[in-house]
Write an enzyme that holds these catalytic residues in place. Structure first.
Site, PDB file in Angstrom:
ATOM      1  N   LYS A  72     -71.290   8.498  30.531  1.00  0.00           N
ATOM      2  CA  LYS A  72     -72.325   9.239  29.952  1.00  0.00           C
ATOM      3  C   LYS A  72     -71.443  10.722  30.157  1.00  0.00           C
ATOM      4  CE  LYS A  72     -76.238  12.277  33.010  1.00  0.00           C
ATOM      5  NZ  LYS A  72     -77.105  12.587  33.851  1.00  0.00           N
ATOM      6  N   HIS A 128     -81.603   3.230  39.291  1.00  0.00           N
ATOM      7  CA  HIS A 128     -80.748   4.598  39.332  1.00  0.00           C
ATOM      8  C   HIS A 128     -80.303   4.630  41.309  1.00  0.00           C
ATOM      9  CE1 HIS A 128     -78.277   7.631  38.876  1.00  0.00           C
ATOM     10  NE2 HIS A 128     -78.472   8.629  39.216  1.00  0.00           N
ATOM     11  N   ARG A 131     -76.721   3.519  42.443  1.00  0.00           N
ATOM     12  CA  ARG A 131     -75.990   3.798  42.650  1.00  0.00           C
ATOM     13  C   ARG A 131     -75.564   4.740  43.845  1.00  0.00           C
ATOM     14  NH1 ARG A 131     -72.669   6.312  38.705  1.00  0.00           N
ATOM     15  NH2 ARG A 131     -72.746   8.669  38.590  1.00  0.00           N
ATOM     16  N   HIS A 154     -67.795  11.209  38.290  1.00  0.00           N
ATOM     17  CA  HIS A 154     -68.264  13.129  38.268  1.00  0.00           C
ATOM     18  C   HIS A 154     -66.871  14.241  37.650  1.00  0.00           C
ATOM     19  CE1 HIS A 154     -71.775  11.892  41.386  1.00  0.00           C
ATOM     20  NE2 HIS A 154     -71.950  11.734  40.231  1.00  0.00           N
ATOM     21  N   TYR A 163     -73.722  13.498  49.057  1.00  0.00           N
ATOM     22  CA  TYR A 163     -73.103  12.258  50.058  1.00  0.00           C
ATOM     23  C   TYR A 163     -72.406  12.420  50.598  1.00  0.00           C
ATOM     24  CZ  TYR A 163     -75.209   9.588  45.295  1.00  0.00           C
ATOM     25  OH  TYR A 163     -75.785   9.863  44.369  1.00  0.00           O
TER      26      TYR A 163
END
Length: 186
Positions: A72, A128, A131, A154, A163
């Site tokens: 991404k 998802h 993940r 990220h 998280y």
């Protein structure tokens, strides 16, 4: 003002428990599509998005690392995996079946296995959840937030910080590292 505060609405992130992971892998093994269980394992072992894992090619397995391209963010990232998984991926690949790709499409086989296993997920969380499961278990097992950021690819810590609260010692350093703790009060 030039600076506008953007508040990110935190949504509840669901992740699978160890028992649910076991049940899901078991259902995937029973299914007709031989690729779905392997793609699921890659996602759980690396935190990759389903599309990143499903589109892996044989050349992306180097030693005991999986190299994700076409991510991404547009950046390539390499994630180490245990030797058993790397070997399992290499032996899974049958050129005659999928060419250079390790896997044939298997999204629907995953969806079917989720339904058969009785796992209830939030809307829009289908693949998802893998993940989120990787990231959640990584933090609950004492993982470093910066390592998690790099693993997930990220660009900044904002997304990864969702998280942080799962770490077993989340914020406990405050007790030891505040300036008052170093003083001996008498």
């Amino acid at each position: 003002s030039a600076w506008k505060s953007t508040k990110v609405q935190e949504c509840e992130l669901s992740y699978l428990t160890s028992d649910q992971i076991h049940d899901l892998l078991s259902e995937l093994q029973k299914g007709k599509n031989r690729h779905a269980a392997m793609v699921t394992k890659v996602c759980l072992a690396t935190g990759a998005r389903w599309s990143e894992a499903e589109s892996l090619e044989a050349r992306h397995i180097l030693n005991d690392q999986i190299q994700f391209a076409g991510t991404k963010s547009g950046k390539i990232r390499s994630i180490p995996v245990n030797t058993e998984l790397a070997q399992e991926l290499r032996s899974h690949h049958i050129k005659a079946e999928t060419g250079q790709r390790l896997f044939a499409p298997c999204y629907s086989a995953f969806r079917d296995a989720i339904e058969r296993s009785g796992i209830k997920l939030q809307n829009g969380q289908l693949t998802h959840v893998l993940r989120h499961t990787f990231a959640s278990h990584f933090m609950m097992n004492g993982g470093n937030i910066l390592v998690l950021q790099r693993s997930l690819g990220h660009a900044n810590l904002t997304m990864t910080m969702r998280y942080a609260h799962l770490a077993p010692d989340h914020l406990q350093e405050v007790v030891k590292l505040n300036p008052l703790s170093a003083l001996t009060l008498g």
